[in-house]
Design an enzyme around this catalytic site. Sequence first.
Site, PDB file in Angstrom:
ATOM      1  CG  ASP A   1      43.027  38.269  31.071  1.00 38.08           C
ATOM      2  OD1 ASP A   1      43.531  37.131  30.843  1.00 38.08           O
ATOM      3  OD2 ASP A   1      41.813  38.496  30.949  1.00 38.08           O
TER       4      ASP A   1
ATOM      5  CE  LYS B   1      44.635  43.814  30.508  1.00 31.27           C
ATOM      6  NZ  LYS B   1      43.483  43.748  31.438  1.00 31.27           N
TER       7      LYS B   1
END
Length: 211
Positions: A139, A121
Amino acid sequence: MTQEERYNGVLAWFADNVGNVDTELHYHSPYELLVAVILSAQCTDKRVNMVTPALFERFPDPETMAAATVEEIHEYIKSISYPNNKAKNLHGMAVKLMADFGGIVPDNMEQLQELPGVGRKTANVVMAVAFRRPAMPVDTHVFRVANRIGLANHAKTPLEVEKQLVEHIPAGILSNAHHWFILHGRYVCMARKPKCPECGIRPWCKFFSKK
């Protein structure tokens, strides 16, 4: 409603009503963004932005951060969640940047993930925001919004959500779409009490259609 119609409707609404957006983290270079994103794990952007001005003044580049101690870095970020681990990761990241990349943040997913504290991420955020590459960081907000709206089907992991979104969203707006979903999840499509009455993408939302 087909999946294509859902995507087309949602993306068109965001393009018309939100347009170009950027991260709410404050930064002036790929290095500063990388540090801020590492700090933002399980912490609000607002809190990170309160800490980074003094941190960047003391450590304006990877060289100065690599030369510092973990304890010194910790003093600047102790109000952030998980400061002990993050101080170690920041120091390790800076040391590796200096040793392996000449102090330059790499614009490559695989190389970014070699840095301490950088998972998929975080690497995707740096690629999308710092280098404007087509990438979809997932996220908690993106994961929730994509599944709730119905853009992701039966996706149980962030990687599954990422793959489905990348498959359906044109590369040219992928990074923008990432920010659209984050802001929508942060301010409208919240986890416990989504603000459905004021949501502009209600017509294409699978969750709303079942209410």
